[in-house]
Design a protein around this motif. Structure first.
Motif, short mmCIF file in Angstrom:
data_model
loop_
_atom_site.label_atom_id
_atom_site.label_comp_id
_atom_site.label_asym_id
_atom_site.label_seq_id
_atom_site.Cartn_x
_atom_site.Cartn_y
_atom_site.Cartn_z
N MET A 13 0.84 -1.17 0.00
CA MET A 13 0.00 0.00 0.00
C MET A 13 0.89 1.24 0.00
O MET A 13 1.83 1.34 0.77
N SER A 14 0.58 2.19 -0.88
CA SER A 14 1.37 3.40 -0.94
C SER A 14 0.88 4.40 0.10
O SER A 14 -0.32 4.57 0.31
N LEU A 15 1.81 5.05 0.78
CA LEU A 15 1.49 6.08 1.76
C LEU A 15 1.45 7.47 1.14
O LEU A 15 1.15 8.44 1.81
N ILE A 16 1.75 7.56 -0.16
CA ILE A 16 1.79 8.84 -0.86
C ILE A 16 0.48 9.06 -1.59
O ILE A 16 -0.08 8.13 -2.17
N LEU A 17 -0.03 10.29 -1.55
CA LEU A 17 -1.30 10.62 -2.18
C LEU A 17 -1.33 10.18 -3.64
O LEU A 17 -0.33 10.26 -4.35
N LEU A 18 -2.51 9.73 -4.08
CA LEU A 18 -2.68 9.27 -5.45
C LEU A 18 -2.30 10.36 -6.45
O LEU A 18 -1.62 10.10 -7.45
N SER A 19 -2.70 11.59 -6.18
CA SER A 19 -2.41 12.68 -7.11
C SER A 19 -0.91 12.90 -7.24
O SER A 19 -0.40 13.21 -8.33
N LEU A 20 -0.16 12.74 -6.15
CA LEU A 20 1.29 12.91 -6.20
C LEU A 20 1.96 11.77 -6.96
O LEU A 20 2.94 11.97 -7.67
N ARG A 21 1.43 10.57 -6.81
CA ARG A 21 1.99 9.43 -7.55
C ARG A 21 1.74 9.60 -9.05
O ARG A 21 2.62 9.32 -9.87
N ARG A 28 7.94 11.75 -15.04
CA ARG A 28 8.92 10.75 -15.49
C ARG A 28 8.80 10.51 -17.00
O ARG A 28 9.80 10.42 -17.70
N HIS A 29 7.56 10.40 -17.47
CA HIS A 29 7.35 10.03 -18.88
C HIS A 29 7.17 11.23 -19.80
O HIS A 29 7.29 11.09 -21.02
N GLY A 30 6.86 12.41 -19.23
CA GLY A 30 6.67 13.59 -20.05
C GLY A 30 5.41 13.54 -20.90
O GLY A 30 5.30 14.26 -21.90
N SER A 31 4.46 12.69 -20.49
CA SER A 31 3.26 12.50 -21.30
C SER A 31 2.15 11.92 -20.44
O SER A 31 2.39 10.98 -19.66
N LEU A 32 0.94 12.46 -20.58
CA LEU A 32 -0.21 11.92 -19.86
C LEU A 32 -0.51 10.49 -20.32
O LEU A 32 -0.76 9.60 -19.52
N MET A 65 2.64 21.17 -23.63
CA MET A 65 3.30 21.35 -24.92
C MET A 65 2.56 20.56 -25.99
O MET A 65 1.82 19.62 -25.68
N PRO A 66 2.76 20.90 -27.28
CA PRO A 66 2.09 20.13 -28.34
C PRO A 66 2.42 18.64 -28.31
O PRO A 66 1.59 17.82 -28.68
N ARG A 67 3.63 18.30 -27.85
CA ARG A 67 4.03 16.90 -27.86
C ARG A 67 4.32 16.34 -26.47
O ARG A 67 5.12 15.43 -26.32
N GLY A 68 3.68 16.90 -25.47
CA GLY A 68 3.91 16.34 -24.14
C GLY A 68 3.78 17.37 -23.04
O GLY A 68 3.28 18.48 -23.24
N MET A 69 4.24 16.97 -21.86
CA MET A 69 4.15 17.79 -20.66
C MET A 69 5.55 18.10 -20.16
O MET A 69 6.38 17.20 -20.01
N ARG A 70 5.81 19.39 -19.88
CA ARG A 70 7.11 19.79 -19.36
C ARG A 70 6.92 20.43 -18.00
O ARG A 70 6.02 21.25 -17.80
#
Length: 317
Positions: A13-21, A28-32, A65-70
């Protein structure tokens, strides 16, 4: 890097909020979409969590961004803190596992690709007999990325080549590996009783790509000479380099660790350069300098240390 996850016990079980994970995965991936694929949820669900987090914090965390998230400046700060929390969470889970005596924990190892062929799987097999409920996250990459993962806490243990000195990591072990020419058994160079670098120049070079080449033993080797090589191919995987060499297309320069299996099976020939013996590869095992280790991590760290000190001897038998 390539990520392999072996789950040998129940998920924690993760102790970190779902939104933060979700935020960390998008960073990490730069993309939704890529983050959603990794999390096995819908991209819309990930986006809702990011928007909710931005609303609660009152600052944008990403630039769309047009090709991802920065990451935005605020996002960079949040990411650093979230990864610290993730590191602390893994340590806490490890400590609780020690207290329960169950050895239930997750150990993250960032390593060079060649260690995943034989050495690391053999260590994990032995380790699993003592700690059957421990699960692993194994990622492969180049030295700079491995060290960064160890420093930030994304990895508990790092195994890398030619690591530069740094106070942020503690080097548990360093070993020298022989470095030489690798060719197909039918190649003319395979029949030479001794080999000099000049002997290799008539043949095309199979070399690593720019990222792998930077700081590599091959770069240091070529810096010592004015000899000219023609390049057949640039590869971003050790596997690709070995495949091209095995096909007789040219000569590669690798370590004994890289080609131990292929030499044993007589698929490749390895010849240390007699005029460049001072150019050697340094394999390093490291952890973060300021981080205590749970018992299970300490045990596997020692087992890896013993295994890498045996590499050179095992390769010459």
């Amino acid at each position: 890097p390539i990520c392999l996850t072996s789950h040998t016990g129940p998920s924690q079980m993760s102790l970190i909020l779902l939104s933060l994970r979700y935020f960390e995965e998008v960073a990490r991936h730069g993309s939704l979409r890529k983050a959603a694929d990794h999390l096995h949820v819908a991209a819309s669900a990930v986006n809702r969590q990011i928007l909710k987090l931005e609303d609660e914090l009152g600052v944008p965390l990403f630039e769309r961004m047009p090709r991802g998230m920065r990451l935005s400046p605020a996002g960079e700060i949040i990411l650093y803190q979230v990864r610290q929390w993730q590191r602390d969470e893994r340590q806490l889970v490890g400590y609780l596992g020690d207290i329960r005596g169950a050895g239930s924990a997750e150990i993250r190892i960032a390593t060079i690709e060649s260690m995943t062929d034989r050495v690391l799987p053999e260590v994990l097999h032995r380790f699993g007999k003592r700690f059957p409920r421990v699960r692993f996250v194994i990622s492969t990459g180049v030295t700079a990325n491995i060290l960064e993962q160890v420093v930030t806490g994304e990895a508990d243990i790092g195994i890398c080549m030619n690591a530069p000195p740094t106070r942020k990591v503690r080097f548990v072990e360093k070993v020298n590996l022989s470095f030489g020419a690798v060719v197909a058994p039918s190649h003319p160079l395979a029949q030479k009783p001794s080999l000099k670098l000049r002997d290799c120049t008539p043949f095309p070079l199979i070399r690593p790509d720019t990222e792998m080449f930077a700081g590599s033993t091959l770069q240091r080797l070529l810096d010592t000479t004015d000899l000219q090589f023609s390049t057949l191919a640039h590869c971003n995987r050790i596997l690709s380099i070995k495949s091209l060499a095995r096909s007789g297309l040219g000569v590669a320069f690798l370590t004994r660790l890289d080609i131990a299996r292929e030499v044993e099976q007589q698929e490749l020939a390895f010849n240390v350069l007699t005029d460049h013996r001072q150019v050697r590869s340094h394999l390093s095992l490291c952890v973060a300098a300021d981080r205590p280790l749970p018992m299970a991590t300490t045990v596997i760290l020692e087992q890896i240390r013993q295994a890498i000190t045996d590499i050179e001897g095992a390769s010459t038998q």
